[in-house]
Structure formats: structure tokens, C-alpha cells
Design a protein around this motif. Structure first.
Motif, PDB file in Angstrom:
ATOM      1  N   UNK A 290      47.265  29.472  37.740  1.00  0.00           N
ATOM      2  CA  UNK A 290      47.224  30.886  37.299  1.00  0.00           C
ATOM      3  C   UNK A 290      46.803  31.746  38.493  1.00  0.00           C
ATOM      4  N   UNK A 291      47.503  32.851  38.773  1.00  0.00           N
ATOM      5  CA  UNK A 291      47.060  33.712  39.886  1.00  0.00           C
ATOM      6  C   UNK A 291      45.640  34.240  39.635  1.00  0.00           C
ATOM      7  N   UNK A 292      44.826  34.187  40.676  1.00  0.00           N
ATOM      8  CA  UNK A 292      43.451  34.720  40.564  1.00  0.00           C
ATOM      9  C   UNK A 292      42.575  33.923  39.612  1.00  0.00           C
ATOM     10  N   UNK A 293      42.930  32.677  39.384  1.00  0.00           N
ATOM     11  CA  UNK A 293      42.246  31.837  38.377  1.00  0.00           C
ATOM     12  C   UNK A 293      40.743  31.701  38.648  1.00  0.00           C
ATOM     13  N   UNK A 294      39.922  32.128  37.722  1.00  0.00           N
ATOM     14  CA  UNK A 294      38.470  31.958  37.875  1.00  0.00           C
ATOM     15  C   UNK A 294      38.124  30.473  37.796  1.00  0.00           C
ATOM     16  N   UNK A 295      37.264  30.048  38.723  1.00  0.00           N
ATOM     17  CA  UNK A 295      36.978  28.607  38.838  1.00  0.00           C
ATOM     18  C   UNK A 295      35.984  28.121  37.769  1.00  0.00           C
ATOM     19  N   UNK A 296      34.968  28.914  37.536  1.00  0.00           N
ATOM     20  CA  UNK A 296      33.943  28.413  36.591  1.00  0.00           C
ATOM     21  C   UNK A 296      33.299  29.566  35.833  1.00  0.00           C
TER      22      UNK A 296
END
Ligand code: NAD
Ligand code: DAU
Length: 354
Positions: A290-296
Motif C-alpha cells: 500500500x502506498x505510504x503504508x504505516x508500519x505499526x
């Protein structure tokens, strides 16, 4: 009575079902019935006079004003939103319209209504705005979980639009004195979740023999909370939360996405084995991230525990079993969502009722 927006969606419908089971008060439910709104979720209270459904937009000032004046609720609980991050990447405009502008017009209607109440009703009134942990952005692996003091650093059009709505809500308290409460919750799962979100999508795809698409390396972490626990938390905040405060709600359940999908596969392997006896894990595929995917994401839920005595009742292990079981038992619900039959059902059951 209470006035709920977005009550035909996943969390809103769970909230209304729980509310009607455990409260004498009526619920007015204003929902625009977007693709995510499904009145079939509320079929069990269709004939219950405590549930009053109205199809409409939170951004319709005239309609909301009329409804508030007519029903005189003691509280408004705002669930209505565009809620899917992937959709916000493809079509951000809808998110700006509902989550930002819609919330703004809702605030205007509520402020005007609240100003017309007598002193006692005014003091007792609450607007509870349901928001997300995504407004805080992303966390490094070792960073402490989000608490209520964390800076807002939204990274997707979805989380940015929710952050904007939270700021508007806050400003209506500080500027106009509107008695607001805000909750920021982590990832929910449970019955009636639209099969575009990770857990229901994996269950449905697995059973249909389709691939189980893992974004990137599947090591992104979310903090999972069973939806009923969220609903109970919202009730606690509504009844005892301090005006103007925000409360973080989470499950103390941080898990990488891949572990979640493995767990779903294991339960399905046990409850509904594949005809070739292989594991559903065989269907896992890795797809573009996913573009800009938040990691945690992770929620520090100590404030709501300390001040309002709320803790989740479900562990992930119990909640996920209940959830998989619900989807196995409600195949028709899934089929109707997929085919769009639920829209015909709405037409059949509700047109002309309100
Ligand atoms: P959902 O997408 O399942 O449901 C949203 C509902 O809002 C639908 O019934 C839709 O028809 C309705 N709606 C959309 N636009 C509207 C408008 N302009 N006017 C009136 N109704 C409208 O969402 P959900 O997962 O149930 O989330 C509910 C709320 O909780 C959202 O505000 C979301 O940001 C927040 N939240 C969700 C999660 C989660 O994991 N699902 C976690 C934390 C917070
Ligand atoms: O954190 C709270 C938020 O949780 C809510 O505010 C949102 O409304 C809700 O949709 C949810 O957002 P996420 O983006 O975390 O949920 P989603 O189910 O879309 O994805 C969960 C994780 O799984 C995320 O890291 C992306 C990944 N994923 C998702 C899908 C749909 C995949 O790997 N594959 C997929 O096909």
C-alpha cells in the motif's frame, strides 16, 4: 434517546444491536447507506420500535437540524465516515466530503440544537466523535504505544481527513463550549465487517479458493480489538467521560498482518478444511505494498482503564474464533454483500417506512 450516525456500518450496527439489547432508550440512526452501509446488519431490530432509521447525509444541515429538533436526543454519537484506507488512496474526495465537511456540518447542526436546549438538557448533552489511532501516524518497532498526548501525524488521505474532523470537534468545544468527547480506537474486527478489510477479506477469499493478498512483507503491525469491546468502551466514555477529553481505545493485541492471516487459516483448516486437505496458507500471495503504508500502530489504553474502568473482555484468540465462526454461519450475508442483493433488500424493507 440517542442519535447515532453511520449506524448501518460495521461498528455502528454492532453498537446499535448492543445498545438495544441493554438499554431502554431509543436510537435514531442516520446513515447515508454508502456501499458500506448495510441495513441487513440491523435486520434483527427491524421491527423493534426502539430503532428509528433515517437515510441521509451527516452533511445535510437542514435534515440533521430537523431530526435533532424532532427527536431531542441527549447525545449524538458520530460513527459516519468513509473508513477504508485503500479507497482513500484511490478516491480521496469522498473522504474530504464526509469526514471533514460532513463532520463540520454535523457540528454546526449539533451546536445550534445544543444552544436551543434548556440549561439542564444543555449540561447533560454530549457529542461523542468516534475516531481512529491512525491520526497519530506510524510507530517504530520499539517506540511506546500511542497515548492521548501523541502528536497528530496522519499519513493517508483517510487518516488526514479523520484528523481534521478530530480538530474540528476539539475546536467546537474550545470555541463554543460544545460538550464533546473523542475516542481514538485501534483496528476492530468481528461480525458485519465489510469484506474489504483484512480479516473478513481473508476469510472470504480463503473459502472461495482465491488468493490471500499480503501487502509488502506482511510485517506491518496493528493492535486488534474485538468490536463489542469497542462498543462497550464507547458507552463508558459516553456515560462517564470528562467533557473535552479524548480516550484511546485498544486491545493490547499487537500482531503482524502475516500472523493474523496465519491464525485465520489455522482456524479455517480446523473448522472447514479444504477438500484437498492442504492448508489455506497455500493461498497466501505477496502483493505490491500500500502506498505510504504505516508500519505499526499500538494503543496505550491506560487512561480509559484508569479513569473509566474499561478493559477489553475478549483476547485475540477468543475474538478471532468467534469472528471466523460468524462468517462461516453467515454465508448468505457475504453473498448478499458481494452481489449487491442487500441494496434490493433495503428497497424492499425500508422505502416508505420513514
Ligand atoms: P464503515 O465504513 O463500516 O461504516 C461507515 C458507515 O457510515 C456506513 O454505514 C456508511 O453508509 C455511513 N456513512 C458514510 N458516509 C456518510 C455520510 N456522509 N452521512 C451518513 N452516513 C454516512 O466504518 P466502520 O469500520 O464501522 O467505522 C465507523 C467509525 O469508526 C468511522 O468513523 C471510523 O473512522 C472509526 N474507526 C473504525 C475502526 C475500524 O477498525 N473499523 C477503528 C477505529 C475507528
Ligand atoms: O487503526 C484503525 C483503522 O483500522 C481504522 O481507522 C480504519 O477505518 C480501518 O479500516 C483500519 O485500517 P487499516 O488500514 O489498518 O485496516 P485494513 O483492514 O485495511 O488493513 C489492515 C492491515 O492489513 C494493513 O496493514 C494493510 C494490510 N492488508 C490489508 C488488506 C485489505 C493486506 O496486507 N492485504 C489486504 O488485502
Amino acid at each position: 434517546m440517542i442519535f447515532v450516525t453511520g449506524g448501518a456500518g460495521f461498528i455502528g450496527s454492532n453498537f446499535i444491536l448492543n445498545w438495544i439489547k441493554s438499554n431502554a432508550e431509543e436510537v435514531v440512526n442516520l446513515d447515508k447507506l454508502t456501499y458500506a452501509g448495510n441495513l441487513e446488519n440491523l435486520a434483527s431490530v427491524q421491527a423493534n420500535s426502539k430503532h428509528i432509521f433515517i437515510e441521509g447525509d451527516i452533511g445535510d444541515l437542514e435534515l440533521v437540524t430537523k431530526l435533532l429538533d424532532k427527536y431531542q436526543p441527549r447525545a449524538v454519537i458520530n460513527f459516519a465516515a468513509e473508513s477504508h484506507v485503500d479507497r482513500s488512496i484511490h478516491t480521496p474526495e469522498a473522504f474530504v466530503k464526509t469526514n471533514m465537511l460532513g463532520t463540520f456540518w454535523l457540528l454546526e447542526a449539533v451546536k445550534n440544537y445544543w444552544n436551543r436546549l434548556d440549561e439542564i438538557a444543555k449540561n447533560n448533552f454530549r457529542l461523542l466523535h468516534v475516531s481512529t489511532d491512525e491520526v497519530y501516524g506510524t510507530l517504530d518497532k520499539q517506540a511506546p504505544a500511542f497515548n492521548e498526548e501523541n502528536r497528530y501525524e496522519p499519513n493517508s488521505p483517510y487518516s488526514a481527513s479523520k484528523a481534521a474532523s478530530d480538530h474540528l470537534v476539539r475546536s467546537y468545544h474550545h470555541t463554543y463550549g460544545l460538550p464533546v468527547l473523542t475516542t481514538n480506537c485501534s483496528n476492530n474486527y468481528g461480525p458485519f465487517q465489510f469484506p474489504e478489510k483484512l480479516i473478513p477479506l481473508m476469510i472470504v477469499n480463503a473459502l472461495e479458493g482465491k488468493s490471500l493478498p499480503i501487502y509488502g512483507d506482511g510485517q506491518q503491525i496493528r493492535d486488534w480489538l474485538y468490536v463489542e469491546d469497542h462498543c462497550v468502551a464507547i458507552c463508558k466514555v459516553l456515560e462517564s467521560g470528562s467533557v473535552g477529553e479524548t480516550y484511546n481505545i485498544g486491545g493490547w493485541n499487537e500482531k503482524p498482518n502475516l500472523d493474523i492471516v496465519h491464525e485465520v487459516c489455522s482456524i479455517l483448516d480446523e473448522s472447514k478444511p479444504r477438500s484437498d486437505q492442504k492448508s489455506y496458507r497455500e493461498q497466501i500471495t505477496y502483493v505490491k505494498d500500500r502506498p505510504g503504508h504505516d508500519r505499526r500502530y499500538a494503543i496505550d489504553a491506560r487512561k480509559i482503564e484508569r479513569e473509566l474502568n474499561w478493559k477489553p473482555a475478549e483476547t485475540f484468540e477468543t475474538g478471532i474464533r468467534k469472528t471466523v465462526q460468524w462468517y462461516l454461519e453467515n454465508w448468505q450475508w457475504i453473498a448478499n454483500v458481494q452481489s449487491g442483493v442487500y441494496r434490493d433488500w433495503v428497497e424492499k424493507n425500508y422505502v416508505g417506512r420513514t
